[in-house]
Scaffold this motif. Structure first.
Motif, PDB file in Angstrom:
ATOM      1  N   UNK A   1      22.214  -8.927  -7.479  1.00 47.45           N
ATOM      2  CA  UNK A   1      21.791  -9.379  -8.814  1.00 47.45           C
ATOM      3  C   UNK A   1      22.674 -10.532  -9.280  1.00 47.45           C
ATOM      4  N   UNK A   2      22.057 -11.529  -9.881  1.00 44.05           N
ATOM      5  CA  UNK A   2      22.788 -12.701 -10.368  1.00 44.05           C
ATOM      6  C   UNK A   2      22.960 -12.696 -11.887  1.00 44.05           C
ATOM      7  N   UNK A   3      22.086 -11.978 -12.567  1.00 43.55           N
ATOM      8  CA  UNK A   3      22.171 -11.938 -14.028  1.00 43.55           C
ATOM      9  C   UNK A   3      21.640 -10.614 -14.536  1.00 43.55           C
ATOM     10  N   UNK A   4      21.878 -10.357 -15.791  1.00 46.12           N
ATOM     11  CA  UNK A   4      21.392  -9.139 -16.431  1.00 46.12           C
ATOM     12  C   UNK A   4      21.002  -9.498 -17.857  1.00 46.12           C
ATOM     13  N   UNK A   5      19.889  -8.991 -18.299  1.00 46.72           N
ATOM     14  CA  UNK A   5      19.418  -9.254 -19.655  1.00 46.72           C
ATOM     15  C   UNK A   5      19.406  -7.945 -20.434  1.00 46.72           C
ATOM     16  N   UNK A   6      19.946  -7.967 -21.622  1.00 45.33           N
ATOM     17  CA  UNK A   6      19.887  -6.776 -22.471  1.00 45.33           C
ATOM     18  C   UNK A   6      18.876  -7.026 -23.576  1.00 45.33           C
TER      19      UNK A   6
ATOM     20  N   UNK B   1      29.219 -11.435 -27.001  1.00 43.76           N
ATOM     21  CA  UNK B   1      29.057 -10.027 -26.624  1.00 43.76           C
ATOM     22  C   UNK B   1      27.937  -9.868 -25.600  1.00 43.76           C
ATOM     23  N   UNK B   2      26.887 -10.694 -25.710  1.00 45.08           N
ATOM     24  CA  UNK B   2      25.822 -10.655 -24.702  1.00 45.08           C
ATOM     25  C   UNK B   2      26.366 -11.060 -23.336  1.00 45.08           C
ATOM     26  N   UNK B   3      27.234 -12.068 -23.302  1.00 43.62           N
ATOM     27  CA  UNK B   3      27.857 -12.486 -22.041  1.00 43.62           C
ATOM     28  C   UNK B   3      28.736 -11.373 -21.484  1.00 43.62           C
ATOM     29  N   UNK B   4      29.477 -10.689 -22.352  1.00 43.81           N
ATOM     30  CA  UNK B   4      30.349  -9.600 -21.908  1.00 43.81           C
ATOM     31  C   UNK B   4      29.531  -8.436 -21.353  1.00 43.81           C
ATOM     32  N   UNK B   5      28.405  -8.112 -22.006  1.00 45.30           N
ATOM     33  CA  UNK B   5      27.540  -7.036 -21.514  1.00 45.30           C
ATOM     34  C   UNK B   5      26.965  -7.414 -20.156  1.00 45.30           C
TER      35      UNK B   5
ATOM     36  N   UNK C   1      29.088  -6.013 -12.872  1.00 46.38           N
ATOM     37  CA  UNK C   1      30.192  -5.320 -12.210  1.00 46.38           C
ATOM     38  C   UNK C   1      29.836  -3.860 -11.945  1.00 46.38           C
ATOM     39  N   UNK C   2      29.190  -3.214 -12.937  1.00 48.63           N
ATOM     40  CA  UNK C   2      28.788  -1.816 -12.777  1.00 48.63           C
ATOM     41  C   UNK C   2      27.775  -1.663 -11.653  1.00 48.63           C
TER      42      UNK C   2
END
Length: 124
Positions: free
Chosen positions: A45-50, A24-28, A34-35
């Motif tokens: 941006x290459x990555x996103x951390x939640x 789910x972290x990968x999906x987010x 994409x957003x």
């Protein structure tokens, strides 16, 4: 000592409780990137951390211990306590076994949480 592990079969089916969280972290992350590109913000941006997630800590007490604590009875929360011995703030929680009755309660709680798709990541 409880070490969170991820177990996956050769066919990619998860057989543990942590893998769905990792997926789910990968999906987010993928959807977040994409957003950002769709609204033209952070297109490089290459990555996103939640960092937002559910975490709830609770303590299990017997009814007699609860009734002996006026702060718990009157306010529903701890108002006084004492410092850990020899600065062992979290060590003892991880290195001692969970008492039998507490383990039974945690197993029941975990079963109920899994029914609604919310695994318990750590028990200590």
């Amino acid at each position: 000592l409880y070490i969170p592990c991820a177990f996956v079969t050769h066919f990619g089916k998860c057989i543990d409780e942590k893998t769905p969280l990792l997926r789910s972290m990968d999906a987010v992350k993928a959807s977040g990137l994409r957003l950002l590109k769709a609204i033209n913000i952070g297109t490089d941006a290459k990555t996103m951390h939640s960092y937002l997630g559910w975490e709830q800590e609770f303590f299990v007490l017997s009814a007699s211990m609860y009734k002996a604590r006026p702060d718990l009875v009157n306010t529903g929360r701890t108002l006084f306590g004492k410092l850990p011995t020899r600065h062992q703030q979290g060590d003892l929680n991880y290195f001692q076994p969970i008492p039998g009755k507490v383990q039974e309660l945690l197993d029941i709680a975990q079963d109920e949480m899994l029914k609604v798709g919310c695994p318990m990541a750590v028990k200590h």
